[in-house]
Structures are given as structure tokens and as C-alpha cells.
Design an enzyme around this catalytic site. Structure first.
Site, PDB file in Angstrom:
ATOM      1  N   ASP A  88       1.297  -1.164   0.262  1.00  0.00           N
ATOM      2  CA  ASP A  88       0.176  -0.291  -0.453  1.00  0.00           C
ATOM      3  C   ASP A  88       0.825   1.330  -0.477  1.00  0.00           C
ATOM      4  OD1 ASP A  88      -2.106  -1.819   0.931  1.00  0.00           O
ATOM      5  OD2 ASP A  88      -2.176  -1.626   2.327  1.00  0.00           O
TER       6      ASP A  88
HETATM    7  N1  URA Z   1      -1.459  -5.996   3.785  1.00  0.00           N
HETATM    8  C1  URA Z   1      -1.460  -4.392   4.075  1.00  0.00           C
HETATM    9  O1  URA Z   1      -2.944  -4.526   4.054  1.00  0.00           O
HETATM   10  N2  URA Z   1      -1.392  -3.631   3.033  1.00  0.00           N
HETATM   11  C2  URA Z   1       0.077  -4.038   2.855  1.00  0.00           C
HETATM   12  O2  URA Z   1       0.698  -2.523   2.081  1.00  0.00           O
HETATM   13  C3  URA Z   1       0.941  -4.916   2.606  1.00  0.00           C
HETATM   14  C4  URA Z   1      -0.061  -6.384   2.865  1.00  0.00           C
END
Ligand code: URA
Length: 233
Positions: A101
Site C-alpha cells: 500500500d
Molecule cells: N497488507 C496490507 O494491508 N497492506 C500492505 O501493504 C501489505 C499487506
């Protein structure tokens, strides 16, 4: 290998394009300008074009320490893309072997080898990923057991696969979580399912490949032969 063949293979250029690039005088081999396509290039040669190293023909593999605020995609209307952190040619040919993310930091693997990245991202292979997680609220006593059993995520039919939780610092709500799936916002949704919220998320490991902490956030390096090979094992 001849220099013009090297450029064709490394850049996907035609022989004619490679000849034009070489004749422009912008190509060096071991810091010496070369203007002939017939120059011999051996394995230990460093070939540069306009000051950028042209990687040896063949697949490329990198690890990047992704900083906060960068997206794992080629284009984005509101954030900078993590590809902008790479000083490489043929960026369009590269992809992420598992995204993070925009606000998640840490290890991302980047390659142009689709079969290699498939070994990491295919749900069937259950590749382990370890995240360092800081939660908003205290770590519940039952979290380890519940995550090992699997939790129900919103809009998913099946519970999550068994995950391993290791408390790092209970006072700071800090833990390590190892999962073998890669669903959208998976870790954040897992802690939401437990009634908590992720304050910050940082990936430290994918399979046997660990984030190299000699890298600063935003820096990257090529993977070693061992790191590349570990994905095939
Ligand atoms: N899980 C998440 O919620 N976000 C990420 O960036 C990676 C794994």
C-alpha cells in the site's frame, strides 16, 4: 559478444537503432567511448549509455526499501510511483513481485521475469511474507491463537490461512506477522477483523529474502544470485 548485439539484447533495440546509439558517442565500455558496434563486450565489462549502466542482457531482479508515500504501480494521479526511485533503463518492462500500500514501507521485489515473480505471488505457492506491525490498540491475548486458526475478512468467503504472530514490544503494540497470502489490504483487514487498527505496516521478508537494512528508505540494489535462486527452491 559484440557491442551492438549487447545493446539489442539489453535494450530490445533493433540492430539499426543500436548502431545509431553507438555512433552518437554516448556509449562507453569500461569508461571509454566506443563508436563501433563490433567492439567485443565480455562479462566483466561495464557498458553505459548517457551515464546509465546498461544491465547485462537477461532478467533483472532488484530489492527496494519502499518509503511511505510511494505507490507500487507505473502510474498514479496523486502519488509518486516507486519506479521513479529506480535509475534504470527500460523501466516499463519491470513489475513488482507483490505490491505494498502507499503508506506501507519496506521490502518490495522488482523484476522483469514473470515466471520468477509468479513463484512469489501465486496463491498456490503460499510464499511467506513477514510484516512488522504497529497497532493502534494493545495486542489482544487471543490474537496469536485467532490468527493461527484464521480470521474472517469482510467480503471474503474463506477465512485467512494460518498466520504466525510474534510479539516484539507489547508496550508499543509492535509485533511480527507472517502470512502466506496476499489479498488486498490483507494485514490491515486481518487486524480490523480482530477489532484493532494498523498504525504502521512495514514488510521485512518475502520467502527467504530479507530487507537489507544497509539500504536507506528509497534506495535499492540488485538481488544476489543466492536471493534470486531462493525463489526457485
Ligand atoms: N497488507 C496490507 O494491508 N497492506 C500492505 O501493504 C501489505 C499487506
Amino acid at each position: 559478444m559484440r557491442l551492438d548485439k549487447y545493446l539489442c539484447d539489453a535494450l530490445g533495440a533493433t540492430r539499426k537503432e543500436a548502431t545509431i546509439i553507438i555512433r552518437s558517442g554516448d556509449v562507453t565500455v569500461n569508461d571509454e567511448v566506443k563508436k563501433s558496434g563490433s567492439v567485443k563486450v565480455t562479462d566483466d565489462c561495464v557498458v553505459e549509455w548517457q551515464g546509465r549502466t546498461i544491465p547485462k542482457p537477461g532478467p533483472r531482479y532488484f530489492m527496494l526499501f519502499k518509503p511511505d508515500g510511494f505507490v507500487c504501480s507505473h502510474e498514479d494521479s496523486s502519488n509518486q510511483t516507486a519506479f521513479a526511485l529506480l535509475d534504470e533503463v527500460k523501466i516499463d518492462a519491470l513489475h513488482f513481485a507483490g505490491r505494498l500500500d502507499v503508506d506501507t514501507t519496506g521490502l518490495v521485489l522488482i523484476t522483469d521475469d514473470g515466471q520468477w515473480s509468479h513463484r512469489i505471488t501465486s496463491p498456490k505457492r503460499k510464499c511467506e511474507k513477514t510484516y512488522r506491525v504497529w497497532l493502534v490498540d494493545p495486542i489482544g491475548e487471543d490474537y496469536a491463537e485467532k490468527l493461527a486458526e484464521g480470521v474472517e475478512l469482510r467480503n471474503e468467503k474463506e477465512p485467512t490461512l494460518p498466520a504466525k504472530l510474534e510479539i516484539v514490544n507489547a508496550d508499543e503494540n509492535e509485533l511480527l506477522l507472517t502470512i502466506t497470502e496476499g489479498k488486498y489490504h490483507q494485514v490491515k483487514r486481518m487486524f480490523a477483523a480482530l477489532g484493532n487498527k494498523v498504525e504502521h505496516l512495514h514488510r521485512e521478508r518475502i520467502g527467504a529474502i530479507e530487507l537489507d537494512y544497509s539500504l536507506e528508505p528509497g534506495e535499492y540494489r540488485s538481488l544476489t544470485e543466492e536471493e534470486i535462486a531462493s525463489v526457485w527452491n
